[in-house]
Design an enzyme around this catalytic site. Sequence first.
Site, PDB file in Angstrom:
ATOM      1  CG  PHE A 309      -1.972  -0.969   1.287  1.00  0.00           C
ATOM      2  CD1 PHE A 309      -3.201  -0.710   0.702  1.00  0.00           C
ATOM      3  CD2 PHE A 309      -1.771  -2.184   1.907  1.00  0.00           C
ATOM      4  CE1 PHE A 309      -4.214  -1.651   0.739  1.00  0.00           C
ATOM      5  CE2 PHE A 309      -2.775  -3.132   1.944  1.00  0.00           C
ATOM      6  CZ  PHE A 309      -3.998  -2.866   1.361  1.00  0.00           C
ATOM      7  CG  ASP A 310       0.827   5.936  -1.570  1.00  0.00           C
ATOM      8  OD1 ASP A 310       1.900   6.273  -1.051  1.00  0.00           O
ATOM      9  OD2 ASP A 310      -0.066   6.731  -1.889  1.00  0.00           O
ATOM     10  CE  LYS A 311       1.107   8.872   5.295  1.00  0.00           C
ATOM     11  NZ  LYS A 311      -0.012   9.857   5.301  1.00  0.00           N
ATOM     12  CB  THR A 312      -0.921  10.376   1.042  1.00  0.00           C
ATOM     13  OG1 THR A 312       0.008  10.556   2.103  1.00  0.00           O
ATOM     14  CG2 THR A 312      -1.800  11.603   0.908  1.00  0.00           C
ATOM     15  CB  VAL A 505      -3.347  -0.638  -3.095  1.00  0.00           C
ATOM     16  CG1 VAL A 505      -4.611   0.223  -3.135  1.00  0.00           C
ATOM     17  CG2 VAL A 505      -3.708  -2.111  -3.205  1.00  0.00           C
TER      18      VAL A 505
END
Length: 672
Positions: A309-312, A505
């Site tokens: 995953f990316d965060k923002t 993602v």
Amino acid sequence: MIDEITDFLFGLKMTIISGVFLLIAIIFMIFGIDTPIYLNPAWGTVIISGIPMLLLAMTRLVREKWISSALLIAIAMVASLLIGEVFAAGEVAWIMALGALLEDWTVERAKKGLKNLIDLTPQTARLTNGDVIPASEVKLGDNIRILPGENIPVDGEIIKGTSSIDQSVMTGESLPIDKTVGDDVFCGTTNMFGAIDIKATSLSEDSSLQKLIDLVKAADEKQAPTQRIADKWATWLVPVALLIAIAAWLVTGNIERGVTVLVVFCPCALILATPTAIMAAIGQATKHGVLIKSGEALEKLGGLNTLVFDKTGTLTYGNLVVSDIIPYDVSEDELLHLTASCESFSEHPLAKAIVSKAKDDNVEITDVENFEMYPGLGVSCEINSSKIYVGNLKFLNENGFDDDIESDLDKLKNEGKATVIVAKNNSIIGIIALSDMIREDAPEMINNLHDIKTKTVLLTGDNKQAADYFASKVGIGEVHGNLLPEEKLDWITRYQENGENVCMVGDGVNDAPALKTANVSVAMGSMGSDVAIEAADIALLGDEISKIPYLKKLSNSTLFTIKANIIISMAINAAAIVCSVLGLLNPVTGAIVHNAGSCLVVLNAALLYDRNFDKKSKNSNHNHYHTHEDGIHTHSHDNVEIIDEIQTESGVRHLHAHTHPMNRHACENYHN
């Protein structure tokens, strides 16, 4: 030239016209309309769909040394024409054209995203002497002036001025980064406020943004389209079909039987097995707000074991909100009132979030006097003759404030929060912290992935403290922060080299190379960048990351349908071959049986469209919290329609309440 002719004749319009000719030929057959062989309407189908198919087969055989399914169909078509069976020749040619068209629709990758990424590159640069030149003519060491709101044309180092730089295009960070003399800036990022002068440290072709573009191109080239199953099997299908056809001709002495074998042996149903199932699955997913652009992605989704995953904008909403109000010697409302009033003249994202919070809480925002803005530092003003300072620690220190607030600042920083310090006259009166909010369904989704033994990883451009904080909130164990796009790409490659099947993602431009390189990629569609959406195999149009388990179920069912279609097509072909050898079928009836098999495969695939893969349990939205000492107990679940209140002998009040708009039942216990 050959490729252009093939592409044109295999296109949608010409395939439709070809099908019309074939339909007219069928009508003539049904009503017994006899025509000379050279006037048979099926010739239109042979010319439109047969010629490009013949060219395709010869090109693959001669130029690419590849025995494809097109070669077998070309042989059947030519053999049918040689014995005067024009309809049979047209039928196999049209089915082949239809299969090619369907497969093109399922595997086509749009190139618009790469164009959008290239468009981010500024075309001109303003030198400090006022001259405006093409960005491509900037030389190393040139001094360039960047005004507020402009994109930076080359990588450089600030030599004059301070500002806040939105570098989400490169790092995905949700907050603009304050920059001053000596700090580096990246090509394609946006100067938010003050004018700055930079010294060019790279040429446009060597800039960070260009490297990002090159990474996307390279990753895209690695994604070769998957060959059709029929083409994989063609190396043995062609010789087997020829041997059976020749044997049938020699044994029976009837060449028509040999030609019929070739007609029914054509793997058209096999060609349709995969693209029709994938098209149905894509339609099914679209109904649920999921855009799937790659049939290959559907196949791989079921086997993924690592989700990155990316965060923002992925695990979070990507919108800043006030998370903490920490007052010193004033009330929270007074602190918010003074801060919002002072920030009401600022365009900084932090300022807008604070003003929005004040309006939401109905806190008064008053007019101010002598407002001044210091880019990259803060703002000051006067309210009712009191001097107000709002900004970062450096700004407050420069104005003579040295209050000991380091512990509060460190705590907020470790939680990944941005801070605004507020001072009035001679002392600091509080801190307001802002944070990106975690999606409500993120923790449950991560937990569901762990339940099915899927590894989860967070890769983000945010600082390590912020990354660790957010990962702990959603339950992700492996975290890597402070990453540039190429470093995210390195981590994806590292996992793949360890044999892991990786799904990425993300939502930002900076995620595009990693999205392209991952085995399967998912982009947040409603708020994600166009580049990320185009780079990904799948886009969640409603940004519901809880859809990922649904996607795995859909993938598994699609694979089952494809395998079932292959078995059906092979069984029909085998039965038709036996009937052809025995003389029970001729080329025309063989073509009809062949067409019926293709229709059966299409109908079976269409059943995928209405399957329900998104069932949720009645208790899926279930939350439970309990603290014994305070006597507070909250419980929520769906489908409860009672409202009551019970006073117990022990002095504990038990309250039930249901709110229909949220479809939620709440229960609270607390001591009177």
